[in-house]
Design a protein around this motif. Sequence first.
Motif, PDB file in Angstrom:
ATOM      1  N   THR A 290       0.842  -1.204   0.000  1.00 13.18           N
ATOM      2  CA  THR A 290       0.000   0.000   0.000  1.00 13.18           C
ATOM      3  C   THR A 290       0.874   1.250   0.000  1.00 13.18           C
ATOM      4  OG1 THR A 290      -1.771  -1.147   1.178  1.00 13.18           O
ATOM      5  CG2 THR A 290      -1.830   1.258   1.178  1.00 13.18           C
ATOM      6  N   ALA A 291       1.828   1.309   0.912  1.00 14.90           N
ATOM      7  CA  ALA A 291       2.705   2.480   0.988  1.00 14.90           C
ATOM      8  C   ALA A 291       3.536   2.631  -0.277  1.00 14.90           C
ATOM      9  CB  ALA A 291       3.618   2.360   2.200  1.00 14.90           C
ATOM     10  N   ARG A 292       4.030   1.521  -0.807  1.00  6.60           N
ATOM     11  CA  ARG A 292       4.848   1.594  -2.020  1.00  6.60           C
ATOM     12  C   ARG A 292       4.070   2.231  -3.165  1.00  6.60           C
ATOM     13  NH1 ARG A 292       5.913  -3.889  -4.103  1.00  6.60           N
ATOM     14  NH2 ARG A 292       4.289  -3.422  -5.611  1.00  6.60           N
ATOM     15  N   GLU A 293       2.788   1.870  -3.284  1.00  2.00           N
ATOM     16  CA  GLU A 293       1.987   2.405  -4.380  1.00  2.00           C
ATOM     17  C   GLU A 293       1.516   3.826  -4.110  1.00  2.00           C
ATOM     18  OE1 GLU A 293      -1.060  -0.152  -5.819  1.00  2.00           O
ATOM     19  OE2 GLU A 293       0.351  -1.775  -6.313  1.00  2.00           O
ATOM     20  N   VAL A 294       1.079   4.109  -2.882  1.00  2.12           N
ATOM     21  CA  VAL A 294       0.583   5.455  -2.558  1.00  2.12           C
ATOM     22  C   VAL A 294       1.673   6.494  -2.692  1.00  2.12           C
ATOM     23  CG1 VAL A 294      -0.331   6.915  -0.717  1.00  2.12           C
ATOM     24  CG2 VAL A 294      -1.316   4.648  -1.102  1.00  2.12           C
ATOM     25  N   PHE A 295       2.880   6.165  -2.218  1.00  2.00           N
ATOM     26  CA  PHE A 295       3.998   7.116  -2.275  1.00  2.00           C
ATOM     27  C   PHE A 295       4.824   6.977  -3.548  1.00  2.00           C
ATOM     28  CE2 PHE A 295       3.162   6.618   2.303  1.00  2.00           C
ATOM     29  CZ  PHE A 295       3.005   7.941   2.670  1.00  2.00           C
ATOM     30  N   ASP A 296       4.442   6.039  -4.410  1.00  2.42           N
ATOM     31  CA  ASP A 296       5.121   5.826  -5.681  1.00  2.42           C
ATOM     32  C   ASP A 296       6.627   5.663  -5.468  1.00  2.42           C
ATOM     33  OD1 ASP A 296       5.349   5.487  -8.425  1.00  2.42           O
ATOM     34  OD2 ASP A 296       5.541   7.634  -8.830  1.00  2.42           O
ATOM     35  N   LEU A 297       6.986   4.727  -4.598  1.00  3.17           N
ATOM     36  CA  LEU A 297       8.383   4.519  -4.257  1.00  3.17           C
ATOM     37  C   LEU A 297       9.071   3.681  -5.345  1.00  3.17           C
ATOM     38  CD1 LEU A 297       8.053   3.681  -0.457  1.00  3.17           C
ATOM     39  CD2 LEU A 297       8.436   5.914  -1.535  1.00  3.17           C
TER      40      LEU A 297
END
Length: 246
Positions: free
Chosen positions: A235-242
Amino acid sequence: MIIDAHSHLGYSEIFSAGVTEELLLETMEANGIDVSIVMPAAGSDPRPTHDAIADLCARQPGRIFGMVSMTPLIGRSAYEHEAERCIRELGFKAIKLHPQAHAVSPVLEVSNVVFEIAVSHGVPVMVHTGSGAPFALPSLLIRRARQFPNLKIILAHAGFAIYSEEAIIAAEVCDNIYLEPSWCIVGDIRRMIKTLGARRVMFGGDLPTNVPVELTKYRTLDLTDDERTWCLSRTAREVFDLPLPT
């Protein structure tokens, strides 16, 4: 992979607490945290702390990513200049608004710059919720989420336990609202995941001493492996576009 979507660097005069670089990295190592998204401690001097985070990002590539955090009360021009410097030059991945520490409501005109800068640069906004109500009520972000439907908004602390149900409702009515439920009780986190789906919930530790506590919540909940993976990293990887491997 584990991504901590909510960590800090610097000393907060407001909360009389701080996180050193050494403590941040030691906490990551001790708890198996692969990536941390780091913002200035609420109330710390933003520009030098942003620079310290950027320096750490450069020395820990792929492990540390920065998040802008400062009060919009410094004035629109000053806010725009520093936020754009952090995003364009330093590569920061998001903007944080802390209604309690920044002494502003997210729905007042003075806060417009926070959301407008985020939209113009294509980064999400994280907003502290819970302590500091009424400025920190989760429901206030419904208005902003509707005003900027393409902007991803993360409710830090997801209401901070006392307003958890309100955070869930805000996310139910706005698809662009995501929850980071640090300090929430386990039952509420479970309900968030089962109600909204794991793709709308992300792990955050907030303080070093709280990281193992938050991890234990996800590890002991009756989640599927896929749900746990989304909450702890995807989720964080996609939301923050890491820029991380899938």
